[in-house]
Write a protein that holds these residues in place. Structure first.
Motif, PDB file in Angstrom:
ATOM      1  N   SER A 147       0.846  -1.189   0.000  1.00  0.00           N
ATOM      2  CA  SER A 147       0.000   0.000   0.000  1.00  0.00           C
ATOM      3  C   SER A 147       0.890   1.251   0.000  1.00  0.00           C
ATOM      4  N   LEU A 151      -3.716   0.998  -2.817  1.00  0.00           N
ATOM      5  CA  LEU A 151      -2.603   0.386  -3.549  1.00  0.00           C
ATOM      6  C   LEU A 151      -2.164   1.353  -4.645  1.00  0.00           C
ATOM      7  N   HIS A 201      -3.859   3.890   2.616  1.00  0.00           N
ATOM      8  CA  HIS A 201      -4.136   2.451   2.509  1.00  0.00           C
ATOM      9  C   HIS A 201      -4.499   2.010   1.099  1.00  0.00           C
ATOM     10  N   VAL A 224       1.209   3.648   2.198  1.00  0.00           N
ATOM     11  CA  VAL A 224       1.943   3.888   3.453  1.00  0.00           C
ATOM     12  C   VAL A 224       3.052   2.847   3.634  1.00  0.00           C
ATOM     13  N   GLU A 225       2.812   1.630   3.171  1.00  0.00           N
ATOM     14  CA  GLU A 225       3.851   0.593   3.277  1.00  0.00           C
ATOM     15  C   GLU A 225       5.044   0.907   2.367  1.00  0.00           C
TER      16      GLU A 225
END
Lengths: 236, 243
Positions: B93, B133, B131, B95-96
């Motif tokens: 995502s 993609l 959150h 944030v990831e």
């Protein structure tokens, strides 16, 4: 045909268990599942070696893949069944022999599928990871492999159906899997080979068809996810 | 801050950089421009060793980036790099993507990294997309996420390779606005771009490359004047015509 199923359904499902060895469909599924579980990490290592920097490790991996792909699985099973006990000096279980042979054989093929997934990714993914300062291990295991394996899930599931079918070769070395059990039934019934092997074919068909349908479902899901039609709430 | 000394590079028999000598001062913005194939992208990719050089020397804060004791991953983590095609990781995502360097390089826990990443996303105006993609956001938003990811380790240098070239015209503005803000904050920036308006407004120096040679290095006022090198005037004329 129904009569055969009525008389032998338990044998067909679990072999002679609990009075004898586990066998039948249960044994086929165990061999297939264990083979895939063991094959998978071996195939990942082969894929990493095949797609990595040229060197001794890549040469060994190339030699392994080319050798295994050039010989039939049956020969590998015979070799493991007859030659390995002679070399190591003690007998080994036939089912174990079969699993080892399938793992060696499928590692080459599954390794090629995963390697194709790795090389199919855009070069920019590796570059982005490198630009962030990520080393080889986090780049491969956090960035490249999750995407590569995700993209080749249909190919991996396809190999599972191949493993299920290949497990039938265990009947040649007396592994009590589904085909072996049906050969025993055929010996008892003598005059009904068409029905017996019809049932055997139907069981394999149901297993493999169900898996291929699952593959189709996965492909659709992957496709919709990648085009952004399904919003996945990521856990951060 | 960054010094190129006689930097040359070949792709096989083809020489793509020819004895480049130039300096990027700390806290300044340098824009690289020139025709396609002139070596702009190759030159900025040498700064974090994505492209190795065969001759010359590049120093960053006085350190030779090819010195034996330099850990290339440590070097790269100190230089933010933004690609033309964003190169976000599609399985993670937003944030990831931004958290990843904190988790894997700074070895922070998710609990530590997440608020820092969210703060960075707020800075680029994308906290509400945390959150999502990458497939679910626009090109301009993707590039802003890529910039956020490149800044998360607080690099001293930010290098951008045509950050707006893959964007639809309406998306270009939002990325350039962010780059203006970063430039004003005083980060040392090298940017390959064809956005001449941006170069005129934000750059401290503009470099012009042609056939791998740095043919002109000037302040914007001189670069856009009649005093500029003939190659530059031809290039600017061609850019204006193609608009």
């Amino acid at each position: 045909m129904l009569e055969i199923i009525q008389n032998y359904w338990l044998l067909l499902l679990i072999g002679e268990y609990p009075h004898g060895k586990l066998g039948g469909l249960a044994m086929t599924l165990i061999i297939s599942f264990v083979s895939l579980i063991v094959t998978f990490p071996c195939a990942v290592l082969i894929a990493l070696a095949r797609t990595g920097k040229p060197g001794i490790i890549q040469s060994i991996a190339n030699g392994f893949v080319h050798s295994v792909r050039a010989i039939p699985l049956l020969m590998l099973i015979f070799w493991a069944y007859f030659a390995v006990p002679m070399i190591i000096g003690f007998p080994i279980d036939a089912a174990f022999t079969l699993i080892v042979a399938i793992v060696i054989y499928q590692t080459a093929y599954l390794g090629e599928i995963i390697a194709a997934g790795i090389t199919g990714l855009p070069k920019g993914q590796r570059e982005a990871a490198a630009a962030l300062g990520l080393g080889y291990v986090p780049t491969m295991f956090r960035i490249i492999l999750p995407q590569a394996i995700f993209n080749v899930i249909p190919g991996i599931v396809n190999q599972l159906t191949t493993i299920i079918k290949e497990s039938s070769l265990g009947s040649i070395i007396a592994v009590s899997e589904l085909s072996y059990v049906m050969l025993q039934v055929n010996s008892n019934e003598v005059t009904k080979p068409l029905q017996i092997f019809g049932i055997l074919a139907a069981v394999y068909f149901v297993l493999c068809f169900a898996l291929s349908q699952a593959t189709n479902w996965l492909e659709r899901r992957i496709s919709s996810r990648r085009t952004g039609q399904v919003v996945v709430e990521a856990v951060a | 801050m960054i010094e190129f000394q006689n930097v040359s590079k070949w792709f096989g028999a083809l020489q793509v950089l020819r004895d480049v000598n130039a300096t990027v001062a700390k806290g300044t913005t340098t824009v690289l421009c020139g025709p396609s194939g002139s070596g702009k992208s190759t030159l900025i990719r040498t700064v974090n060793r994505l492209e190795p050089i065969q001759k010359g020397k590049i120093t960053l804060a006085g350190h030779d980036i090819y010195a034996k004791d330099i850990d290339v991953n440590v070097l790269r983590s100190g230089i933010g790099f933004v690609f033309q095609q964003f190169n976000l990781f599609p399985h993670l995502s937003v944030v990831e993507n931004v958290m990843l360097p904190l988790l894997r390089i700074r070895k922070q826990s998710r609990a530590q990294a997440r608020p820092v990443a969210m703060q960075m996303l707020e800075r680029v105006g994308l906290a509400d997309k945390a959150h999502s993609l990458p497939a679910d956001i626009s090109g301009g938003q993707s590039q802003r996420v890529a910039i956020a990811r490149s800044l998360i380790l607080k690099p001293e240098v930010l290098v951008l390779d045509e950050p707006t070239s893959a964007l639809d015209p309406e998306m270009v503005g939002e990325v350039l606005k962010l780059l203006r803000e970063l430039s004003a904050d005083g980060i040392t920036m090298m940017c390959v771009t064809h956005e001449m308006g941006f170069a005129r407004e934000v750059a401290d120096r503009i470099w012009f490359l042609r056939n791998g040679t740095l043919t002109f290095d000037a302040e914007p006022a001189e670069f856009f004047s009649d005093e500029a090198h003939q190659d530059v005037r031809n290039f600017l004329s061609a850019v204006r015509k193609n608009r």
